[in-house]
Scaffold this motif. Structure first.
Motif, mmCIF file in Angstrom:
data_model
loop_
_atom_site.group_PDB
_atom_site.id
_atom_site.type_symbol
_atom_site.label_atom_id
_atom_site.label_comp_id
_atom_site.label_asym_id
_atom_site.label_seq_id
_atom_site.Cartn_x
_atom_site.Cartn_y
_atom_site.Cartn_z
ATOM 1 N N THR A 1 0.836 -1.185 0.000
ATOM 2 C CA THR A 1 0.000 0.000 0.000
ATOM 3 C C THR A 1 0.880 1.247 0.000
ATOM 4 O O THR A 1 1.959 1.272 0.585
ATOM 5 N N THR A 2 0.413 2.284 -0.685
ATOM 6 C CA THR A 2 1.136 3.546 -0.779
ATOM 7 C C THR A 2 0.280 4.639 -0.161
ATOM 8 O O THR A 2 -0.904 4.768 -0.493
ATOM 9 N N THR A 3 0.866 5.421 0.724
ATOM 10 C CA THR A 3 0.122 6.510 1.341
ATOM 11 C C THR A 3 -0.144 7.594 0.314
ATOM 12 O O THR A 3 0.748 8.002 -0.436
ATOM 13 N N ALA A 4 -1.386 8.079 0.268
ATOM 14 C CA ALA A 4 -1.768 9.105 -0.695
ATOM 15 C C ALA A 4 -1.013 10.395 -0.409
ATOM 16 O O ALA A 4 -0.712 10.713 0.751
ATOM 17 N N PRO A 5 -0.694 11.190 -1.454
ATOM 18 C CA PRO A 5 0.068 12.433 -1.255
ATOM 19 C C PRO A 5 -0.594 13.405 -0.292
ATOM 20 O O PRO A 5 0.098 14.168 0.387
ATOM 21 N N HIS A 6 -1.946 13.389 -0.221
ATOM 22 C CA HIS A 6 -2.608 14.358 0.655
ATOM 23 C C HIS A 6 -2.567 13.946 2.126
ATOM 24 O O HIS A 6 -3.115 14.655 2.979
ATOM 25 N N LEU A 7 -1.873 12.835 2.411
ATOM 26 C CA LEU A 7 -1.698 12.393 3.796
ATOM 27 C C LEU A 7 -0.225 12.365 4.198
ATOM 28 O O LEU A 7 0.123 11.814 5.244
ATOM 29 N N LEU A 8 0.623 13.001 3.376
ATOM 30 C CA LEU A 8 2.055 12.995 3.622
ATOM 31 C C LEU A 8 2.590 14.400 3.865
ATOM 32 O O LEU A 8 2.010 15.392 3.422
ATOM 33 N N GLY A 9 3.735 14.478 4.536
ATOM 34 C CA GLY A 9 4.425 15.751 4.700
ATOM 35 C C GLY A 9 3.559 16.792 5.381
ATOM 36 O O GLY A 9 2.883 16.508 6.378
ATOM 37 N N ASN A 10 3.545 18.003 4.833
ATOM 38 C CA ASN A 10 2.767 19.081 5.423
ATOM 39 C C ASN A 10 1.271 18.931 5.204
ATOM 40 O O ASN A 10 0.486 19.711 5.763
ATOM 41 N N PHE A 11 0.861 17.959 4.391
ATOM 42 C CA PHE A 11 -0.571 17.706 4.199
ATOM 43 C C PHE A 11 -1.105 16.701 5.218
ATOM 44 O O PHE A 11 -2.321 16.547 5.354
ATOM 45 N N ALA A 12 -0.231 16.013 5.903
ATOM 46 C CA ALA A 12 -0.665 14.992 6.850
ATOM 47 C C ALA A 12 -1.427 15.624 8.010
ATOM 48 O O ALA A 12 -1.102 16.723 8.460
ATOM 49 N N PRO A 13 -2.463 14.949 8.518
ATOM 50 C CA PRO A 13 -3.225 15.508 9.637
ATOM 51 C C PRO A 13 -2.423 15.487 10.930
ATOM 52 O O PRO A 13 -1.464 14.718 11.075
ATOM 53 N N VAL A 14 -2.845 16.340 11.860
ATOM 54 C CA VAL A 14 -2.318 16.262 13.228
ATOM 55 C C VAL A 14 -3.314 15.470 14.060
ATOM 56 O O VAL A 14 -4.503 15.377 13.725
ATOM 57 N N ALA A 15 -2.830 14.907 15.169
ATOM 58 C CA ALA A 15 -3.628 13.909 15.887
ATOM 59 C C ALA A 15 -4.422 14.461 17.052
ATOM 60 O O ALA A 15 -5.219 13.741 17.643
ATOM 61 N N ASP A 16 -4.215 15.743 17.399
ATOM 62 C CA ASP A 16 -4.850 16.209 18.629
ATOM 63 C C ASP A 16 -5.214 17.683 18.545
ATOM 64 O O ASP A 16 -4.858 18.384 17.593
ATOM 65 N N GLU A 17 -5.945 18.136 19.562
ATOM 66 C CA GLU A 17 -6.280 19.539 19.738
ATOM 67 C C GLU A 17 -5.390 20.104 20.844
ATOM 68 O O GLU A 17 -4.957 19.378 21.742
ATOM 69 N N ALA A 18 -5.129 21.411 20.777
ATOM 70 C CA ALA A 18 -4.249 22.009 21.773
ATOM 71 C C ALA A 18 -4.667 23.445 22.039
ATOM 72 O O ALA A 18 -5.307 24.093 21.205
ATOM 73 N N THR A 19 -4.300 23.938 23.207
ATOM 74 C CA THR A 19 -4.399 25.351 23.544
ATOM 75 C C THR A 19 -3.038 25.765 24.089
ATOM 76 O O THR A 19 -2.563 25.203 25.080
#
Length: 441
Positions: A2-20
């Motif tokens: 499997t290959t990770t889609a470009p929109h899920l890599l590098g600076n496009f990858a999501p972050v996992a949490d919320e922060a203040t």
């Protein structure tokens, strides 16, 4: 394999949490007249995966500026029905649920409400009360009067305070509906507009006297929608043609006048205004898009001049530099604006290019480019006024994405594109879409 889609890599990858975070470090000097929130929306799939960049769950990122300080950063998912319960736009029986959607594209303020938007569904209202900023209040449907999706690119008339927008949908007619809300937020106009097929209509133009729709050849493909193919269920079909539809604002139920143009696609308009019987429209234009809404080309700045008296359109390319996310001083929306700004940025899978912020002089044709430095890519550059004179001096704000796990908010002098201040975040803000500067007053 499997290959990770470009929109899920590098600076496009999501972050996992919320922060203040509070008391953010700053290099340079934040203009002391900037007091408010800079907000930007974008896709951030909660499950860390989505079928297309446009489909990830919405997450709004905000930085609070007060009296020369960056006092806070917050990021929050928009808690849509899709995120909370897994609701889908169409259920297994084909029923439409306009509360289902990602709310991942834009964030605007009108009539005291802050709305997270996506073009497939209803808006979601965000809480901006101190201590609750960016929490989700719930679906907003204009008191039950809105019965279609709402574009992510509504436009506020600076003269009347009215909010102009539209909704498009598929596969059932009407494929396009024009809406207008007054300055108090009451929905006053909803009228269907007849078009030949359900096309993907992301943005539109507003002038002081007209609304201009873009009926372009990215057409909904029902077999593709049913097949589960990757990408979005739209097919590039130049045989469909391309048209600009002009509606008189003084008579919103009057017939729309259509003007043919060369096949192309437009995600985003810069501005539009009137010169006598001519409508002058500026936009970032693509020669074509790939099927499934694959952005495998780059857009450039073009101008259409629609002559209502002679029923003709002149089409002109104004610059050949790749650009996206065009913005103006929004106090000139629909009025003559000499200057506009855009970003030289990247889409998932596109070639690496030097990131830059561009300033267009629409009178002389001159373009000023500010390179952001190696590995630094700007998102949308939002204009923030420096005084009460529309078209006067101001600032540009943009998240800067680098090849690290950290991001910056850059504040530029809008005229010369000099950096005034850089707000440093100890975490990454993924590449996203649109936002606004929301001053306290």
């Amino acid at each position: 394999m499997t290959t990770t889609a470009p929109h899920l890599l590098g600076n496009f990858a999501p972050v996992a949490d919320e922060a203040t975070l509070t008391d953010l470090p700053v290099t340079g000097t934040i203009p002391p007249d900037l007091t408010g929130w800079y907000l930007r929306n974008g896709p951030n799939p909660q499950q860390a995966s989505s079928a297309h960049w446009f489909l990830g769950d919405g997450m709004v990122h905000g930085i609070r500026l007060e009296s020369g300080r960056a006092t806070a950063y917050r990021n929050r998912w928009v808690r849509t029905e899709s995120l909370r319960t897994g609701a889908r736009l169409h259920d297994s029986h084909g029923n439409l649920d306009l509360t289902a959607g990602a709310a991942n594209t834009h964030v605007v303020r009108h009539a005291g409400r802050t709305l997270a938007l996506v073009e497939s569904s209803y808006p979601y209202q965000l809480d901006m009360a101190p201590g609750c900023e960016l929490d989700t209040l719930g679906v907003y449907d204009f008191g039950g009067r809105l019965r279609t999706p709402m574009t992510a690119h509504p436009k506020t008339c600076p003269t009347t305070g009215e909010l102009h927008f539209f909704g498009y949908g598929a596969p059932d007619a009407p494929f396009l509906t024009y809406h207008r809300a007054d300055a108090a937020g009451q929905l006053t106009v909803s009228r269907p507009v007849e078009v030949g097929a359900p096309t993907m209509m992301h943005d539109f133009h507003l002038t002081s006297g007209h609304v201009v729709f873009m009926d372009l050849p990215l057409v909904f493909d029902l077999p593709k929608a049913l097949s589960g193919e990757p990408g979005l269920p739209y097919t590039w079909d130049p045989g469909y043609g391309a048209r600009l539809g002009v509606l008189d604002r003084t008579d919103p139920y009057s017939p729309v006048r259509w003007f043919e143009i060369d096949p192309c696609y437009v995600f985003h308009t810069l501005n539009a205004h009137e010169e006598g019987e001519r409508l002058v429209l500026h936009a970032i234009r693509y020669d074509r898009l790939g099927d499934g809404v694959q952005v495998d080309a780059h857009g450039t700045l073009w101008r259409w001049t629609v002559n209502l008296a002679t029923c003709t359109v002149r089409e002109e390319q104004l610059d050949d530099r790749p650009a996206e996310f065009p913005r103006i001083d929004d106090r000139l929306a629909g009025l003559p604006s000499r200057y506009g700004h855009a970003s030289a940025t990247r889409t998932p899978g596109s070639e690496q290019r030097q990131g830059a912020v561009l300033r267009y002089d629409l009178h002389t044709g001159a373009v000023t480019s500010r390179l952001m430095g190696p590995g630094r890519t700007p998102g949308e550059a939002v204009f923030a006024p420096a005084d009460t004179h529309a078209g006067g001096p101001g600032y540009l704000m943009a998240f800067i994405h680098a090849a690290t796990d950290r991001s910056d908010l850059e504040i530029l002098d809008a005229e010369h594109l000099h950096t005034l201040a850089t707000v440093h975040l100890p975490r990454r803000v993924p590449a996203g879409f649109h936002g606004n500067w929301l001053p306290d007053h």
